[in-house]
Design a protein around this motif. Structure first.
Motif, PDB file in Angstrom:
ATOM      1  N   ILE A  18       8.717 -17.330  16.563  1.00 29.69           N
ATOM      2  CA  ILE A  18       7.217 -16.893  16.707  1.00 29.69           C
ATOM      3  C   ILE A  18       6.552 -17.201  17.914  1.00 29.69           C
ATOM      4  N   THR A  19       5.758 -16.126  18.536  1.00 32.66           N
ATOM      5  CA  THR A  19       4.879 -16.397  19.467  1.00 32.66           C
ATOM      6  C   THR A  19       3.551 -16.214  18.925  1.00 32.66           C
ATOM      7  N   VAL A  20       2.881 -17.390  19.479  1.00 30.32           N
ATOM      8  CA  VAL A  20       1.489 -17.685  18.835  1.00 30.32           C
ATOM      9  C   VAL A  20       0.438 -16.866  19.460  1.00 30.32           C
ATOM     10  N   LYS A  21      -0.377 -16.264  18.932  1.00 30.89           N
ATOM     11  CA  LYS A  21      -1.816 -15.446  19.270  1.00 30.89           C
ATOM     12  C   LYS A  21      -2.697 -16.472  19.030  1.00 30.89           C
ATOM     13  N   SER A  25      -3.476 -16.357  12.614  1.00 30.88           N
ATOM     14  CA  SER A  25      -2.267 -15.456  12.492  1.00 30.88           C
ATOM     15  C   SER A  25      -1.048 -16.199  12.313  1.00 30.88           C
ATOM     16  N   THR A  26      -0.820 -17.578  13.055  1.00 30.90           N
ATOM     17  CA  THR A  26       0.458 -17.951  13.088  1.00 30.90           C
ATOM     18  C   THR A  26       0.535 -18.744  11.810  1.00 30.90           C
ATOM     19  N   THR A  29       1.714 -15.958   9.403  1.00 26.65           N
ATOM     20  CA  THR A  29       3.229 -15.630   9.693  1.00 26.65           C
ATOM     21  C   THR A  29       4.000 -16.818   8.999  1.00 26.65           C
ATOM     22  N   ILE A  43       8.255 -22.078  16.816  1.00 26.05           N
ATOM     23  CA  ILE A  43       6.766 -21.837  17.570  1.00 26.05           C
ATOM     24  C   ILE A  43       7.049 -22.167  18.958  1.00 26.05           C
ATOM     25  N   ILE A  57      -1.337 -23.824  21.339  1.00 24.64           N
ATOM     26  CA  ILE A  57      -0.247 -23.840  20.704  1.00 24.64           C
ATOM     27  C   ILE A  57       0.324 -25.115  19.892  1.00 24.64           C
ATOM     28  N   THR A  60      -1.596 -25.649  16.932  1.00 23.20           N
ATOM     29  CA  THR A  60      -1.058 -24.504  15.797  1.00 23.20           C
ATOM     30  C   THR A  60       0.281 -25.172  15.041  1.00 23.20           C
ATOM     31  N   VAL A  64       0.543 -25.897  11.049  1.00 22.30           N
ATOM     32  CA  VAL A  64       1.452 -25.433  10.281  1.00 22.30           C
ATOM     33  C   VAL A  64       2.582 -26.295   9.650  1.00 22.30           C
ATOM     34  N   SER A 188      12.897 -12.874  17.376  1.00 27.30           N
ATOM     35  CA  SER A 188      11.569 -12.513  16.994  1.00 27.30           C
ATOM     36  C   SER A 188      11.632 -11.460  15.991  1.00 27.30           C
TER      37      SER A 188
END
Ligand code: 3PG
Length: 192
Positions: A18-21, A25-26, A29, A43, A57, A60, A64, A188
């Protein structure tokens, strides 16, 4: 070394990268991963924003972990020991990196943080072995020769198991998973 974590990753089998925006949104996901019955995610620490980006990040990862305690969360693209420490403090359960940075690996071993560094050559596999590591990322898998290369590496390195990532997709992941020296695959595509 770090066989227990590797075993849990092997049970998950396919680990989304997963790429964090942003945090929200993460979290969405991660919720999608749970809905699909996926037990672990990676992540990644990918940002052009320097330290504020890395802090976001790490935050994040923490969120999560708090929101989905049953989901195993690893940190990816951990390119130095400072990021490994940030990831551990945020609650990440394992560290993955695209290459093998000795200072990252040494920090992780000293801090009992499971680490799966990326290798691309037999020399890097030997370096990983010198640290006692037996489970390694193989990156970028498809560009390096994919299944053919992994089969070739199984000869001299029967004790090593790989997590191929980079170019793995819906069409080829089953063939990778069938290899005896693959313990899980990542990519991904899983949650995109
Ligand atoms: C990784 O860091 O593992 C890769 O960037 C994932 O590669 P993919 O986007 O080709 O799946």
């Amino acid at each position: 070394m770090f066989e227990t974590t590797a075993e849990k990753m092997a049970q998950v089998g396919v680990i989304p990268v997963i790429t964090v925006k942003d945090v929200d949104s993460t979290l969405e996901t991660a919720a999608k991963a749970i809905e699909k019955g996926i037990g672990a995610v990676e992540i990644t620490f990918r940002t052009n924003d320097g330290n504020p980006g890395y802090r976001m990040i790490a935050e994040t990862i923490k969120k999560v972990r708090e929101n989905f305690p049953g989901l195993m969360v690893g940190a990816g693209t951990v390119i130095n020991a400072e990021l490994a420490e940030m990831a551990k403090d945020a609650g990440a359960e394992f560290i993955v990196s695209p290459g093998l940075n000795p200072s990252t690996v040494e920090w992780c071993i000293d801090n009992k943080m499971p680490v799966f560094p990326g290798v691309a050559t037999p020399s890097e596999v030997e370096l990983a072995l010198s640290y006692g590591l037996t489970h390694l990322k193989f990156f970028p898998a498809e560009a390096l020769g994919g299944i053919k290369m992994l089969k070739a590496l199984s000869g001299p390195f029967p004790q090593i198991k790989f997590m191929p990532t980079g170019g793995i997709n819906e069409e080829n992941y089953v063939a990778y998973r069938e290899l005896k020296n693959v313990f899980c695959v990542g990519g991904s595509w899983v949650l995109n």
